[in-house]
Motif scaffolding. Structure first.
Motif, PDB file in Angstrom:
ATOM      1  N   ASP A 184     -63.135  -9.672 -11.006  1.00  0.00           N
ATOM      2  CA  ASP A 184     -63.906 -10.688 -10.278  1.00  0.00           C
ATOM      3  C   ASP A 184     -65.330 -10.763 -10.808  1.00  0.00           C
ATOM      4  OD1 ASP A 184     -61.776 -11.338  -8.625  1.00  0.00           O
ATOM      5  OD2 ASP A 184     -62.360  -9.909  -7.077  1.00  0.00           O
ATOM      6  N   ILE A 190     -61.453  -5.979  -8.477  1.00  0.00           N
ATOM      7  CA  ILE A 190     -62.850  -6.338  -8.237  1.00  0.00           C
ATOM      8  C   ILE A 190     -63.639  -6.373  -9.543  1.00  0.00           C
ATOM      9  CG2 ILE A 190     -64.967  -5.680  -7.024  1.00  0.00           C
ATOM     10  CD1 ILE A 190     -63.225  -4.484  -4.825  1.00  0.00           C
ATOM     11  N   MET A 241     -66.962 -10.718  -0.601  1.00  0.00           N
ATOM     12  CA  MET A 241     -66.754  -9.725  -1.654  1.00  0.00           C
ATOM     13  C   MET A 241     -67.301  -8.370  -1.219  1.00  0.00           C
ATOM     14  SD  MET A 241     -67.789  -9.979  -5.682  1.00  0.00           S
ATOM     15  CE  MET A 241     -66.416 -11.035  -6.130  1.00  0.00           C
TER      16      MET A 241
END
Length: 580
Positions: free
Chosen positions: A419, A416, A266
């Protein structure tokens, strides 16, 4: 003679007062060889033991910069004429020596100035009860091997009643525990300076739970560290293990990008997002090496083809993509735009790539070749375009200049963010209301990236403590709230150390069979401002940085294969001087 001493003390006091009144932490020079700096006490290990992070004066030897030209520069410099000297000297390397101590004699003189200037009975010197503590570096030239002298004022109410004087003595590292000062010995040292009716004894220790490790006699450094500080009463022996009744505080400092972290993949994705943001801001982009062998355009054509066939998104993902993250953070509901981002961030190497890929997608939408699904709350320009395509309302979109770069950045931010929400909400560590600051799309793109980096760092901290320390839910929830609150008002800073109170039983298996990084005991007597303390601190590294210590061990910072750790010994003694 007496008038000169008072005059010197008054001049010294005026210097300290000027330095104290300044908002910035500047350095002043006194006489020829003394410099005084105002700084926070927690920047120096020994001073931190007594002053914490309050401002203090640090007094040391003034050392000029050392000029270190190379041989070629020396030849050129020696042949220069006067008007060229300034230009040439700019090329000469100037370095500063580390902190340098004063002689014991000079240090004692400085302490006498400080004490005299604070004595209200010396009428020739103005009284200043608010003067900051003073600490003086010493060169260990006396029999006691003193490395620091310190002084601070004592006030009873609004009246200045005395001064506490500190002396710090040190010994080099040793593995021989028999040579260490015993608890009884420390008590006797305290009684030499004071006559207490009763004494309080407190212990402290620090253990390393995660961070730099020793492998085959070599220190492997890590930018991340989790240590735990213990404090307890009723110490029975030097180097005893902290009891389970101790208070324990975790000190958590986590750096993004550690390959051991479950967040590493990530982090790489966020790194690419930052490259796009920097490119949008500066007009220059340093592209990463592509992770895919297929070109960005061909990958885009493939995803368009698959979305135009009978493939479902889940099948598309499993067939064409490897897991982005480990199972801890992986999402199974990536929409079309998110899956396009995944492929583009692994393959684009130029502005042209981005523009070409987006043109293919927009053309497919305009002609109805694909009608991909997207998350309802998506906010990127491409997502909004897809929504319009459902009603065949696609307007012409120019893909010139930085527009494609901006569109790709928006796609990454959207993906993101989801996420991070997926993990934090899924683990019930916070709510959407508490994440509003971090998820806002009302601020400009650069600020959105900054806030996302803060949220990433928060996740690095949470995941590190969850994965490597297995902390229970209540501690993880509290840590999450602490981090969220901190980053609402502070800039992104991976050097910041977050602190979390825990019960020793939660980490007893980590530390009870390990050697401490530092271990200390303190004997104290008296109350309030008149409390006096004598302490012994044992540490794996010297607490003083301006002298070189003798050692009976081959390495000062790595304990190697020896079962017995090597410790540097530091003792701080205190004397109370009362003004009559």
């Amino acid at each position: 003679m007496g008038s000169k001493v008072i005059s010197d003390a008054k001049g010294f006091l005026n210097l300290l007062r000027c330095l104290q009144d300044e908002e910035s932490n500047n350095t002043y020079k006194h006489e020829e060889d003394i410099q005084i700096t105002k700084m926070d006490g927690d920047r120096i290990a020994v001073v931190n033991m007594y002053c914490g992070n309050q401002p203090v004066f640090i007094c040391e030897k003034a050392v000029p910069k050392v000029i270190e030209p190379d041989d070629h520069q020396i030849d050129e410099y020696s042949n220069c004429v006067d008007d060229e000297t300034e230009d040439e000297s700019a090329n000469v390397l100037q370095t500063e020596l580390g902190p340098q101590p004063l002689t014991i004699m000079k240090a004692r003189q400085i302490l006498s100035w400080y004490t005299l200037s604070q004595n209200p009975n010396v009428s020739a010197v103005d009284n200043n009860p608010d003067l900051l503590p003073l600490w003086v570096r010493c060169d260990m030239s006396d029999p006691a091997r003193t490395t620091w002298f310190g002084a601070e004022t004592v006030c009873m109410g609004n009246k200045l009643s005395g001064v506490k004087l500190y002396s710090v003595t040190c010994k080099g590292s040793t593995v021989d525990k028999r040579s260490l000062l015993t608890l009884d010995g420390l008590k006797q040292e305290h009684k030499k300076r004071h006559h207490p009716s009763s004494m309080v004894i407190k212990g402290n220790a620090r253990f390393n739970l995660f961070g730099s490790t020793v492998v085959e006699n070599t220190m492997i450094e890590s930018q991340s560290s989790v240590t735990v500080d213990f404090k307890w009463s009723h110490v029975e022996s030097v180097l005893e293990t902290p009891p389970l009744s101790s208070t324990a505080t975790l000190n958590i400092k986590v750096a993004s990008g550690d390959m051991r972290s479950p967040m590493f993949e990530m982090y790489r994705e966020l790194e690419f997002l930052q490259i796009l943001a920097d490119g949008l801001r500066t007009g220059e982009t340093e592209w990463m090496e592509p992770l895919e062998s297929m070109s960005a355009v061909n990958l885009t054509k493939k995803i368009i083809f698959l979305f135009n066939s009978s493939f479902r998104a889940s099948e598309l993902k499993s067939e064409t993509d490897t897991p982005i993250f480990n199972t801890l953070l992986e999402r199974g509901d990536l929409d079309f735009v998110e899956q396009l981002w995944v492929r583009m961030r692994k393959s684009v190497t130029s502005y042209q790539d981005i523009g070409d890929c987006l043109r293919l997608v927009i053309e497919a939408l305009r002609y109805g070749d694909i009608k991909p699904w997207i998350h309802r709350d998506s906010s990127s320009s491409l997502s909004k375009l897809i929504l319009k395509s459902y009603h065949q309302q696609i307007d012409h979109m120019s893909l010139t200049g930085v527009i494609p770069l901006r569109m790709l950045l928006e796609m990454g931010l959207d993906k993101i963010r989801k996420d991070y929400i997926n993990y934090l909400i899924g683990e019930e560590l916070t709510t959407l209301n508490h994440l509003c600051y971090y998820l806002s799309t009302e601020v400009d793109l650069q600020e959105q990236v900054i806030r996302l980096r803060k949220l990433h760092h928060l996740l690095e901290i949470i995941v590190t403590c969850s994965t490597f320390l297995a902390l229970p839910y209540d501690r993880m929830f509290l840590l999450t709230q602490l981090c969220l609150q901190h980053y609402k008002t502070h800039p992104h800073d991976e050097e910041h150390e977050f602190k979390l109170q825990i019960k020793p039983t939660l980490i007893s298996h980590f530390y009870q069979k390990e050697h401490p990084l530092s271990w200390g005991v303190e004997v104290s007597s008296g109350h309030g401002p008149r409390e006096v303390r004598t302490s012994l601190q044992l540490s794996d590294r010297p607490l003083v940085d301006h002298v070189i210590f003798e050692t009976d061990y081959c390495n000062e910072t790595v304990n190697g294969d020896s079962e017995e750790p090597a410790f540097f010994s530091t003792m701080v003694s205190c004397s109370l001087v009362n003004f009559p």
